[in-house]
Design an enzyme around this catalytic site. Sequence first.
Site, PDB file in Angstrom:
ATOM      1  N   SER A  86      26.146  26.967  23.097  1.00 20.87           N
ATOM      2  CA  SER A  86      25.357  26.596  22.027  1.00 20.87           C
ATOM      3  C   SER A  86      24.274  26.846  22.790  1.00 20.87           C
ATOM      4  O   SER A  86      23.780  26.775  24.042  1.00 20.87           O
ATOM      5  CB  SER A  86      25.690  25.626  22.062  1.00 20.87           C
ATOM      6  OG  SER A  86      24.475  25.065  20.705  1.00 20.87           O
ATOM      7  N   TYR A  99      26.022  15.957  22.840  1.00 19.21           N
ATOM      8  CA  TYR A  99      26.358  17.922  22.671  1.00 19.21           C
ATOM      9  C   TYR A  99      25.537  17.819  23.455  1.00 19.21           C
ATOM     10  O   TYR A  99      26.287  19.052  24.453  1.00 19.21           O
ATOM     11  CB  TYR A  99      25.991  17.809  21.359  1.00 19.21           C
ATOM     12  CG  TYR A  99      26.270  19.541  20.820  1.00 19.21           C
ATOM     13  CD1 TYR A  99      27.222  19.360  20.258  1.00 19.21           C
ATOM     14  CD2 TYR A  99      25.503  20.923  21.053  1.00 19.21           C
ATOM     15  CE1 TYR A  99      27.755  21.127  19.887  1.00 19.21           C
ATOM     16  CE2 TYR A  99      25.870  21.906  20.046  1.00 19.21           C
ATOM     17  CZ  TYR A  99      26.968  21.919  19.765  1.00 19.21           C
ATOM     18  OH  TYR A  99      27.406  23.217  18.857  1.00 19.21           O
TER      19      TYR A  99
END
Length: 201
Positions: A86, A99
């Site tokens: 990501s 995350y």
Amino acid sequence: MAVQASVDDPAAVAAMVDRVTGELGPISILVHNGGIASRGRAVSDTDSAEVERLLRIQAIGPHHLTSLVLPEMRKCPRGDIIMISSVAAHALGANGAPYNMAKAALEALAHTLAKEESPNGIHVNIVAPGLVSSDMGDRLTAALSGGAVRQATDLDDTSPFGHVCRPEEVADVVTFLVSPAAGYLTGQRIVVDGGAYPHRA
């Protein structure tokens, strides 16, 4: 053939690999695409259980799965491992430490594997999308907007190239990376975000 296992369940993952290799032979392409979002809280408000859960799913699980697949993959004429990461791993936005940490750990695994496995003909690369129109993307959009925006596609008009990234656009990059056209690529990180979050080394 579809075989299901939770990536954070080592026994289930081992059974999945055994079944797939038993019926189809060695796995030559492995795409790590499992992931969940964190709750969007500041570090001071995040408990260690959430951090551990994200790391289990997005870093420790892929490490375990890869270790099970590698012995047979090394026997293939070519192997490919793709980590779906990501932009969070370089944007490192506030209120997303679990995350961010998990994706950074996944990328560290990829770069390490690329160095270890190139003598065995195995390519290891990273695809790092931005916001993607998906169930997870919709939940993230709603959470970050306080419910004002319900779906990722509602942001199409303000996104690069007139639309939020679609899953097939990520898949196209993966397809390229496992193709003969990428035969001399390994240890690479391709950002698929339309230029919204450019990474400058």
